[in-house]
Design a protein around this motif. Sequence first.
Motif, PDB file in Angstrom:
ATOM      1  N   ASP A   1      37.736  20.543  40.833  1.00  0.00           N
ATOM      2  CA  ASP A   1      38.026  19.617  41.899  1.00  0.00           C
ATOM      3  C   ASP A   1      38.195  20.521  43.177  1.00  0.00           C
ATOM      4  O   ASP A   1      37.235  20.880  43.503  1.00  0.00           O
ATOM      5  CB  ASP A   1      39.373  19.088  41.447  1.00  0.00           C
TER       6      ASP A   1
ATOM      7  N   SER B   1      38.640   7.573  54.186  1.00  0.00           N
ATOM      8  CA  SER B   1      39.627   8.270  53.343  1.00  0.00           C
ATOM      9  C   SER B   1      39.969   9.593  54.036  1.00  0.00           C
ATOM     10  O   SER B   1      40.836  10.216  53.942  1.00  0.00           O
ATOM     11  CB  SER B   1      39.375   8.426  51.741  1.00  0.00           C
TER      12      SER B   1
ATOM     13  N   LYS C   1      43.263  11.196  55.473  1.00  0.00           N
ATOM     14  CA  LYS C   1      43.930  12.585  54.959  1.00  0.00           C
ATOM     15  C   LYS C   1      43.985  13.541  56.015  1.00  0.00           C
ATOM     16  O   LYS C   1      45.156  14.052  56.240  1.00  0.00           O
ATOM     17  CB  LYS C   1      43.000  13.274  54.119  1.00  0.00           C
TER      18      LYS C   1
ATOM     19  N   ASP D   1      43.984  16.234  47.553  1.00  0.00           N
ATOM     20  CA  ASP D   1      44.715  14.890  47.701  1.00  0.00           C
ATOM     21  C   ASP D   1      46.061  15.272  48.748  1.00  0.00           C
ATOM     22  O   ASP D   1      46.369  16.153  49.169  1.00  0.00           O
ATOM     23  CB  ASP D   1      45.388  14.545  46.284  1.00  0.00           C
ATOM     24  N   GLU D   2      46.946  14.372  48.999  1.00  0.00           N
ATOM     25  CA  GLU D   2      47.745  14.488  50.033  1.00  0.00           C
ATOM     26  C   GLU D   2      48.935  15.184  49.553  1.00  0.00           C
ATOM     27  O   GLU D   2      49.732  16.008  50.193  1.00  0.00           O
ATOM     28  CB  GLU D   2      48.342  13.108  50.580  1.00  0.00           C
TER      29      GLU D   2
END
Length: 383
Positions: free
Chosen positions: A20, A287, A291, A360-361
């Motif tokens: 990831d 997205s 972000k 991710d946030e």
Amino acid sequence: MSKLMNTYTQFPIEIDHGHDFHLVDTKGKTYVDLTSGIGVCNLGYSNKAIFEAVTAQLNKIWHTSNLYPNSIVTKVAEELAPDGYQAFFCNSGAEANEAAIKLAHKATKKETIVAFDNGFHGRTTGTLAVTGYPHIHSGFDPLMPAVKMATYNDPAALDEIDENTAAVILEAIQGEGGVNVGDREWLQSIQAKCQDTGTLLIVDEVQAGMGRTGYKFAFEQFDLVPDIITVAKGLANGLPVGAMVAKDEVAANFKPGDHGTTFGGNLIVMSAADQVLQQLTPEFLQSVREKGAYLMKTLHEYLFDLPGIKSISGEGLMVGIHLDDSTPVNDVITALQDEGFLTLSARGNTLRLLPPLIIDESSLQAAVNAIASAVDQVEEMEG
Ligand SMILES: Cc1ncc(COP(=O)(O)O)c(C=O)c1O
């Protein structure tokens, strides 16, 4: 003594594998990656579709040559080049810019190239000449002649562009040079002056392109219509690639034999690029913008009042945190490594963040907390 030439200053961390947006070193320590291999692995380290496409291609054939057409190369050109443009594939950002400079000379029959301080375009003798850091030119003369350097975001730069200028080369957002965002009006005025003088506008999207700022090309935010666009880094998510994309009428000046490279359009690389381009959907780009807005807001909330911070700049997930001289960026980077975060520097004592676009946030929030305490810690030690 090592047999490896001493061309890079390195941190003592050997990366073993990734998943990831995480990297794991050979000692088993896991890091949140805020570098993407310097803006390359934008879709992270375990993108299934890219992996499967590359594996399928590996099982078929790795390389043929440009003596034969191949449908995957044509497909990637269609996905990459906007309407009215054509693509040429090579292997790196510097090569893409070299190709752009050659094409500009051939198309205009003019000599001079105008470039900017703090712009970075590569390290070949051509691209180094248009890179605006005098200290990295030192010892490498003669570089490509007929280059005029001007000041980025300065209206006086317009005076350097005239009827003898073949091309202006610039980044809409300078990366290596300190994450300096181009001023919209200034960029527009450069474009207008190029049009008035028959000069080609080359926009280098090697770092800021391929979704990094929430747009396929960063210049879209400034309503620019470049004559030539260069990309590399994120285009194949970690396989070596570069591309020069030029308006049809400019591209028409290259005839067979004018330019080429053995590995350009390599099939393994193109199979990765095809998947990257398919994944840069409007929803995905949106997205990234969200972000980026979240990261910028959180950085302002947590960092802005710290004594070590001068300013914060950037767009999307390309961010520069400009540190006070009392807070050396390399010390901050090292403190962050201890806490499990990998970051980059840029010119001018800038901490640069180029996380994989799939981050991710909650990890962005954790990174901001870690940056705030690392800056505090270094500032207290040095200050
Ligand atoms: C804007 C820009 N252009 C060109 C280059 C050179 O790319 P490469 O290292 O692939 O030759 C870089 C590399 O950092 C870059 O950031």
